[in-house]
Design an enzyme around this catalytic site. Structure first.
Site, PDB file in Angstrom:
ATOM      1  N   TYR A  71       0.822  -1.213   0.000  1.00  0.00           N
ATOM      2  CA  TYR A  71       0.000   0.000   0.000  1.00  0.00           C
ATOM      3  C   TYR A  71       0.858   1.266   0.000  1.00  0.00           C
ATOM      4  O   TYR A  71       0.579   2.216  -0.730  1.00  0.00           O
ATOM      5  CB  TYR A  71      -0.919  -0.004   1.237  1.00  0.00           C
ATOM      6  CG  TYR A  71      -1.957   1.091   1.202  1.00  0.00           C
ATOM      7  CD1 TYR A  71      -3.228   0.847   0.677  1.00  0.00           C
ATOM      8  CD2 TYR A  71      -1.670   2.365   1.676  1.00  0.00           C
ATOM      9  CE1 TYR A  71      -4.178   1.843   0.634  1.00  0.00           C
ATOM     10  CE2 TYR A  71      -2.617   3.380   1.632  1.00  0.00           C
ATOM     11  CZ  TYR A  71      -3.875   3.110   1.109  1.00  0.00           C
ATOM     12  OH  TYR A  71      -4.808   4.105   1.063  1.00  0.00           O
ATOM     13  N   PHE A 123      -6.869  20.011 -24.518  1.00  0.00           N
ATOM     14  CA  PHE A 123      -7.505  18.730 -24.817  1.00  0.00           C
ATOM     15  C   PHE A 123      -8.914  18.758 -24.222  1.00  0.00           C
ATOM     16  O   PHE A 123      -9.174  19.531 -23.298  1.00  0.00           O
ATOM     17  CB  PHE A 123      -6.654  17.614 -24.204  1.00  0.00           C
ATOM     18  CG  PHE A 123      -7.183  16.240 -24.482  1.00  0.00           C
ATOM     19  CD1 PHE A 123      -7.219  15.746 -25.774  1.00  0.00           C
ATOM     20  CD2 PHE A 123      -7.663  15.447 -23.459  1.00  0.00           C
ATOM     21  CE1 PHE A 123      -7.718  14.477 -26.032  1.00  0.00           C
ATOM     22  CE2 PHE A 123      -8.164  14.181 -23.715  1.00  0.00           C
ATOM     23  CZ  PHE A 123      -8.193  13.693 -24.995  1.00  0.00           C
ATOM     24  N   ASP A 124      -9.821  17.902 -24.707  1.00  0.00           N
ATOM     25  CA  ASP A 124     -11.225  18.027 -24.265  1.00  0.00           C
ATOM     26  C   ASP A 124     -11.430  17.818 -22.755  1.00  0.00           C
ATOM     27  O   ASP A 124     -12.195  18.535 -22.133  1.00  0.00           O
ATOM     28  CB  ASP A 124     -12.180  17.164 -25.101  1.00  0.00           C
ATOM     29  CG  ASP A 124     -11.815  15.702 -25.165  1.00  0.00           C
ATOM     30  OD1 ASP A 124     -10.801  15.312 -24.558  1.00  0.00           O
ATOM     31  OD2 ASP A 124     -12.539  14.931 -25.819  1.00  0.00           O
ATOM     32  N   ASP A 214       1.223  19.785 -20.800  1.00  0.00           N
ATOM     33  CA  ASP A 214       0.440  18.565 -20.899  1.00  0.00           C
ATOM     34  C   ASP A 214       1.296  17.632 -21.762  1.00  0.00           C
ATOM     35  O   ASP A 214       1.403  17.809 -22.970  1.00  0.00           O
ATOM     36  CB  ASP A 214      -0.913  18.872 -21.554  1.00  0.00           C
ATOM     37  CG  ASP A 214      -1.762  17.626 -21.749  1.00  0.00           C
ATOM     38  OD1 ASP A 214      -1.211  16.504 -21.702  1.00  0.00           O
ATOM     39  OD2 ASP A 214      -2.978  17.766 -21.978  1.00  0.00           O
ATOM     40  N   ALA A 216       1.340  14.402 -22.644  1.00  0.00           N
ATOM     41  CA  ALA A 216       0.857  13.090 -23.114  1.00  0.00           C
ATOM     42  C   ALA A 216       1.738  12.493 -24.231  1.00  0.00           C
ATOM     43  O   ALA A 216       2.014  11.300 -24.232  1.00  0.00           O
ATOM     44  CB  ALA A 216      -0.589  13.208 -23.575  1.00  0.00           C
ATOM     45  N   LYS A 257      -0.554   7.333 -23.276  1.00  0.00           N
ATOM     46  CA  LYS A 257      -0.018   7.714 -24.597  1.00  0.00           C
ATOM     47  C   LYS A 257       1.461   7.333 -24.620  1.00  0.00           C
ATOM     48  O   LYS A 257       1.788   6.166 -24.736  1.00  0.00           O
ATOM     49  CB  LYS A 257      -0.232   9.202 -24.871  1.00  0.00           C
ATOM     50  CG  LYS A 257      -1.541   9.802 -24.331  1.00  0.00           C
ATOM     51  CD  LYS A 257      -2.778   9.207 -24.905  1.00  0.00           C
ATOM     52  CE  LYS A 257      -4.109   9.663 -24.316  1.00  0.00           C
ATOM     53  NZ  LYS A 257      -4.295  10.969 -23.787  1.00  0.00           N
ATOM     54  N   HIS A 449     -19.764  13.910 -27.094  1.00  0.00           N
ATOM     55  CA  HIS A 449     -19.482  12.902 -28.118  1.00  0.00           C
ATOM     56  C   HIS A 449     -19.403  11.483 -27.555  1.00  0.00           C
ATOM     57  O   HIS A 449     -19.604  10.524 -28.280  1.00  0.00           O
ATOM     58  CB  HIS A 449     -18.193  13.252 -28.859  1.00  0.00           C
ATOM     59  CG  HIS A 449     -17.018  13.470 -27.971  1.00  0.00           C
ATOM     60  ND1 HIS A 449     -16.886  14.591 -27.189  1.00  0.00           N
ATOM     61  CD2 HIS A 449     -15.925  12.713 -27.720  1.00  0.00           C
ATOM     62  CE1 HIS A 449     -15.755  14.513 -26.496  1.00  0.00           C
ATOM     63  NE2 HIS A 449     -15.151  13.378 -26.808  1.00  0.00           N
TER      64      HIS A 449
END
Ligand SMILES: *Cc1c(COP(=O)(O)O)cnc(C)c1O
Length: 482
Positions: A71, A123-124, A214, A216, A257, A449
């Site tokens: 843990y 990004f969304d 970001d 990714a 990614k 979407h």
């Protein structure tokens, strides 16, 4: 040798399944023409996303066995931490279950209602998490992207003069930080140059505004800097990555990614006081700071995947496969975004299906057609994803582009799979004028979407061009009345 081959061989195989055209018609109708609602086993080629869909390496599979599932303070965490720190150079790292958790945690500490957060393009999920805090996500893509300049090497850049204007016009304290998304996913996966990273950082420093990356697709961005930017052709990927992140105060990463992992993400920061604040919030929803909602196995996978993603043979092969698909589609007359990104090939559905106006969702119509033709699942990035309808006025603002993204999972498909997709496009292209648009019959308020229900429309209606006030919708802005 000039031929670029996959720098790996197959050790485990997973069967893919074939369906008949009749079955696919029925499956599409059942799914409400929303490809997110199809069962994956009904998709012969799944180009929906490159997120979490990578094939693990034999090293990663071996690491799964050695994983420590304790843990707190597990050795898997220490390997993960060491890998992130040595690649990105930040002082502290917090694992999270995926990128959007990193967004929610960081924004809950830094963002207040009414603030504005500029980016080359959010990004969304980033946008949704900022909006959930009552802030405005401001997209400032560079001119080359807005003009559709296919010769531009770095169309993912942020527009520096727009950024400066936004900062100068904002009230003090209204811009808590800025972001750069590398590569710029919502803008065709186009890269950000080192020069743009450096200049953004300098501009922000002058105004005491922090910068978060970001990250990714950090490795793919680094590869494109090496290939395209002056003075970097003989710099190693790891040195390019190192330099990229010296310009930022921290980064958020979806390891689904360029972590070549099936799940996971992290927040990496230098500000240890901020880290402590994030940790408090993190324990409430994600988990103890040495696992952050991930298993030891996930942490091991990421620790190795981050290195594998920066391997130059791997990146060369990745670029060659995207280029193969892009070039062949272009040769048969399919309008594609050029130059190609590494993680996806983007088809311009508005240019291919000129008879379908944006409000009738040409991107979604093309994505459905690809599935109907050959069981290929892709993803619309256009008005279905980014359009917004105002419930009071009944007016819908369309997205600036109507794209279909063919996302390429890492190390999964080979050239023959791509040939199959090219044949499907060629067949569709021959009957493209008979393809009908779609309308939305049901939608959620946010990220519509994922859950929307669509229906084919019989007749197309004329379009009206005019301006809108919506931020981020810089080009081809079209308003439609329902
Ligand atoms: C995927 C992605 C995210 C969100 O990450 P998840 O792991 O899907 O939550 C954020 N930014 C970019 C650029 C992405 O591609």
């Amino acid at each position: 040798m000039k031929t670029i081959i996959e720098p790996f061989r197959t050790k485990v195989v997973e069967p893919i399944y074939f369906t008949s055209q009749g079955e696919r018609e029925a499956l599409l109708a059942c799914a409400g023409y929303n490809l997110f609602k199809l069962n994956a086993k009904d998709c012969t080629i799944d180009f929906l996303t490159d997120s979490g869909t990578a094939a693990l390496s034999s090293d990663q599979w071996s690491a799964l066995m050695r994983a420590d599932e304790s843990y707190a303070g597990a050795s898997s965490f220490h390997r993960f931490e060491k890998s992130v720190k040595s690649i990105f150079g930040f002082k502290e790292v917090l694992p999270v279950h995926q990128g959007r958790a990193a967004e929610r945690l960081l924004f809950s500490e830094l963002v207040k209602p009414g603030q504005k957060i500029p980016s080359n393009t959010h990004f969304d999920t980033t946008r949704a998490n900022l909006e959930a805090r009552g802030a405005t996500a401001v997209d400032l893509p560079c001119r080359a992207w807005r003009d559709g300049d296919s010769a531009a090497s770095f169309a993912g850049n942020i527009d520096l003069s727009e950024l400066e204007r936004l900062i100068c016009e904002a009230e003090p304290g209204m811009i808590p930080f800025a972001m750069l998304t590398v590569t710029n996913n919502a803008c065709g996966g186009q890269p950000v140059s080192m020069r743009n990273l450096r200049q953004t950082s300098q501009l922000l420093k002058r105004h005491h505004i922090p910068l978060f990356i970001d990250a990714a697709r950090f490795a793919e961005n680094a590869y494109l800097i090496q290939q395209r930017e002056e003075n970097y052709s003989s710099t190693s990927i790891s040195s390019i990555v190192e330099e990229m992140f010296t310009y930022a105060d921290g980064c958020l990463m979806s390891c689904k990614k360029d972590g070549i992992a099936n799940i996971g993400g992290f927040i990496a920061l230098n500000d240890s006081e901020l880290v402590e604040r994030v940790k408090v919030e993190m324990i409430v929803t994600e988990g103890f700071p040495t696992y952050g909602g991930l298993s030891g196995r996930d942490l091991e996978t990421i620790a190795i995947g981050l290195y594998e993603a920066t391997n130059e043979d791997y990146l060369r092969y990745r670029e060659a496969s995207a280029r193969f698909l892009h070039d062949r589609l272009k040769r048969i007359g399919i309008p594609v975004i050029s130059p190609p990104a590494l993680h996806a090939v983007y088809v311009d559905a508005a240019a291919m299906l000129t008879h379908i106006p944006p409000l009738e969702l040409p991107g979604q119509a093309l994505a459905c057609e690809l599935y109907r033709e050959a069981g290929i699942r892709s993803c619309e990035i256009g008005t279905a994803m980014f359009g917004k309808s105002d419930p009071e006025t009944g007016i819908t603002v369309c997205a600036p582009h109507e794209l279909v993204r063919l996302a390429l999972p890492r190390r999964v498909y080979s050239q023959s799979h791509y040939e199959y997709v090219i044949e499907a496009f060629s067949n569709i292209n021959q009957r493209r004028s008979s393809i009908r648009g779609l309308k939305i019959t049901k939608q959620a308020e946010k990220l519509r979407h994922f859950t929307a229900v669509y229906e084919p429309i019989e007749k197309t209606s004329p379009s009206i061009n005019c301006d809108s006030e919506m931020e981020g919708f810089n080009k081809n802005r079209v308003l439609y009345e329902i």
